[in-house]
Design a protein around this motif. Structure first.
Motif, PDB file in Angstrom:
ATOM      1  N   GLY A  26       0.531  -1.083  -0.279  1.00 14.28           N
ATOM      2  CA  GLY A  26      -0.077  -0.035   0.141  1.00 14.28           C
ATOM      3  C   GLY A  26       1.256   1.448   0.141  1.00 14.28           C
ATOM      4  N   THR A  27       0.259   2.306  -0.122  1.00 10.91           N
ATOM      5  CA  THR A  27       1.095   3.947  -0.024  1.00 10.91           C
ATOM      6  C   THR A  27       1.578   3.610   1.746  1.00 10.91           C
ATOM      7  N   LEU A  28       0.785   3.313   2.142  1.00 13.70           N
ATOM      8  CA  LEU A  28       1.491   3.703   3.846  1.00 13.70           C
ATOM      9  C   LEU A  28       0.987   2.740   4.444  1.00 13.70           C
ATOM     10  N   TYR A  29       2.111   2.503   5.663  1.00 14.06           N
ATOM     11  CA  TYR A  29       1.542   1.190   6.532  1.00 14.06           C
ATOM     12  C   TYR A  29       2.491   1.890   7.660  1.00 14.06           C
ATOM     13  N   ILE A  30       1.611   2.111   9.082  1.00 13.97           N
ATOM     14  CA  ILE A  30       2.467   2.273  10.349  1.00 13.97           C
ATOM     15  C   ILE A  30       2.301   1.748  11.266  1.00 13.97           C
ATOM     16  N   GLU A  31       2.910   0.500  12.268  1.00 14.87           N
ATOM     17  CA  GLU A  31       2.523  -0.086  13.081  1.00 14.87           C
ATOM     18  C   GLU A  31       3.239   0.093  13.991  1.00 14.87           C
ATOM     19  N   VAL A  32       3.066   0.504  15.400  1.00 12.64           N
ATOM     20  CA  VAL A  32       3.687   0.437  16.707  1.00 12.64           C
ATOM     21  C   VAL A  32       3.951  -0.842  17.208  1.00 12.64           C
ATOM     22  N   VAL A  33       5.407  -0.606  17.644  1.00 15.13           N
ATOM     23  CA  VAL A  33       5.896  -1.780  18.226  1.00 15.13           C
ATOM     24  C   VAL A  33       6.382  -1.880  19.560  1.00 15.13           C
ATOM     25  N   GLY A  34       6.827  -0.355  19.713  1.00 11.13           N
ATOM     26  CA  GLY A  34       6.868   0.690  20.828  1.00 11.13           C
ATOM     27  C   GLY A  34       5.566   0.335  21.853  1.00 11.13           C
ATOM     28  N   GLU A  35       5.698   1.006  22.958  1.00  2.02           N
ATOM     29  CA  GLU A  35       5.074   1.151  24.557  1.00  2.02           C
ATOM     30  C   GLU A  35       3.759   1.683  23.507  1.00  2.02           C
ATOM     31  N   SER A  36       4.272   2.442  22.242  1.00  2.00           N
ATOM     32  CA  SER A  36       3.016   3.296  22.113  1.00  2.00           C
ATOM     33  C   SER A  36       3.530   4.896  21.192  1.00  2.00           C
ATOM     34  N   SER A  37       2.286   5.684  20.482  1.00  2.00           N
ATOM     35  CA  SER A  37       2.576   6.985  19.677  1.00  2.00           C
ATOM     36  C   SER A  37       1.144   6.488  19.198  1.00  2.00           C
ATOM     37  N   ASP A  38       1.155   8.341  19.227  1.00  2.00           N
ATOM     38  CA  ASP A  38       0.316   9.215  18.201  1.00  2.00           C
ATOM     39  C   ASP A  38       0.161   9.513  16.837  1.00  2.00           C
ATOM     40  N   VAL A  39      -1.009   9.244  16.623  1.00  2.00           N
ATOM     41  CA  VAL A  39      -0.273   8.688  14.601  1.00  2.00           C
ATOM     42  C   VAL A  39      -1.444   9.704  14.204  1.00  2.00           C
ATOM     43  N   VAL A  40      -0.761  11.014  13.045  1.00  2.00           N
ATOM     44  CA  VAL A  40      -2.152  11.403  13.015  1.00  2.00           C
ATOM     45  C   VAL A  40      -1.551  11.613  11.499  1.00  2.00           C
ATOM     46  N   VAL A  41      -2.902  10.991  10.472  1.00  2.00           N
ATOM     47  CA  VAL A  41      -2.731  10.775   8.608  1.00  2.00           C
ATOM     48  C   VAL A  41      -3.685  11.723   8.777  1.00  2.00           C
ATOM     49  N   ARG A  42      -3.492  12.840   7.356  1.00  2.00           N
ATOM     50  CA  ARG A  42      -4.692  13.568   7.072  1.00  2.00           C
ATOM     51  C   ARG A  42      -3.936  14.231   5.245  1.00  2.00           C
ATOM     52  N   VAL A  43      -5.454  13.871   4.540  1.00  2.00           N
ATOM     53  CA  VAL A  43      -4.774  14.668   3.567  1.00  2.00           C
ATOM     54  C   VAL A  43      -4.311  16.236   3.550  1.00  2.00           C
ATOM     55  N   PRO A  44      -3.830  16.821   2.765  1.00  3.58           N
ATOM     56  CA  PRO A  44      -3.289  18.143   2.928  1.00  3.58           C
ATOM     57  C   PRO A  44      -3.775  19.263   3.161  1.00  3.58           C
ATOM     58  N   GLY A  45      -4.996  20.076   3.207  1.00  2.00           N
ATOM     59  CA  GLY A  45      -5.795  20.899   3.708  1.00  2.00           C
ATOM     60  C   GLY A  45      -7.551  19.800   3.304  1.00  2.00           C
ATOM     61  N   GLY A  46      -6.628  19.141   3.764  1.00  2.48           N
ATOM     62  CA  GLY A  46      -8.194  18.071   4.013  1.00  2.48           C
ATOM     63  C   GLY A  46      -8.859  17.195   4.697  1.00  2.48           C
ATOM     64  N   ASP A  47      -9.147  15.760   4.594  1.00  2.12           N
ATOM     65  CA  ASP A  47      -9.704  14.991   5.167  1.00  2.12           C
ATOM     66  C   ASP A  47      -8.770  15.253   6.451  1.00  2.12           C
ATOM     67  N   VAL A  48      -9.138  14.175   7.898  1.00  6.04           N
ATOM     68  CA  VAL A  48      -8.068  14.111   8.800  1.00  6.04           C
ATOM     69  C   VAL A  48      -8.659  12.284   8.252  1.00  6.04           C
ATOM     70  N   LEU A  49      -7.076  11.249   7.852  1.00  5.04           N
ATOM     71  CA  LEU A  49      -7.544   9.867   7.646  1.00  5.04           C
ATOM     72  C   LEU A  49      -8.082   9.157   9.279  1.00  5.04           C
ATOM     73  N   THR A  50      -7.116   9.617   9.943  1.00  4.69           N
ATOM     74  CA  THR A  50      -6.643   8.757  11.517  1.00  4.69           C
ATOM     75  C   THR A  50      -5.611   9.320  12.573  1.00  4.69           C
ATOM     76  N   ASP A  51      -6.087   9.932  13.913  1.00  4.14           N
ATOM     77  CA  ASP A  51      -5.696  10.911  14.990  1.00  4.14           C
ATOM     78  C   ASP A  51      -6.170  10.055  15.793  1.00  4.14           C
ATOM     79  N   ALA A  52      -4.794   9.115  16.205  1.00  6.88           N
ATOM     80  CA  ALA A  52      -5.119   8.332  17.766  1.00  6.88           C
ATOM     81  C   ALA A  52      -3.529   8.199  17.859  1.00  6.88           C
ATOM     82  N   THR A  53      -3.803   7.628  19.367  1.00 10.98           N
ATOM     83  CA  THR A  53      -2.988   7.639  20.511  1.00 10.98           C
ATOM     84  C   THR A  53      -3.008   5.863  19.927  1.00 10.98           C
TER      85      THR A  53
END
Length: 127
Positions: A51-78
């Motif tokens: 795919g275009t982008l794949y993010i996996e948390v391998v540590g304790e935790s992380s904030d992850v924000v993915v959005r379309v520039p100037g548009g929709d927020v696709l994910t905003d989560a810890t």
């Protein structure tokens, strides 16, 4: 007579409820199955995150924000250990990672080492 009709209606509803419950279970409907872990998803994709982008948390935790520039927020989560998100987009994505050392990042199936970056690391992924 009304009691017999009510009993028949009740039995019919119980049978229909059981049938639809069975159909909603992953074993009864393979299309509704969800991968149990990131390892399962990677194994199904041939061992490589695709795919275009794949993010996996391998540590304790992380904030992850993915959005379309100037548009929709696709994910905003810890996200916690073992959680992942994947996107296959035909438009650019702005990505912000709260703790880069806690995530594995793949762009177009290729690993990108961001473990040495500062907290709040941002990047743009082109389609």
């Amino acid at each position: 007579m009304a009691i017999v009709g009510a009993i028949v209606l009740f039995i019919t509803l119980v049978i229909l409820g059981g049938y639809f419950l069975y159909r909603s279970l992953p074993a009864g409907n393979p299309d509704s199955a969800v991968p149990e872990s990131a390892d399962t998803a990677a194994a199904q994709a041939g061992g490589v995150a695709t795919g275009t982008l794949y993010i996996e948390v391998v540590g304790e935790s992380s904030d992850v924000v993915v959005r379309v520039p100037g548009g929709d927020v696709l994910t905003d989560a810890t996200m916690g250990r073992g959680e992942y998100v994947t996107f296959d987009e035909s438009r650019p994505l702005d990505v912000t990672i709260g703790d880069p050392s806690a995530v594995e990042l793949y762009v177009h199936g290729q690993p990108r080492d961001i473990s040495g970056e500062e907290p709040g690391y941002s990047l743009t992924v082109e389609p």
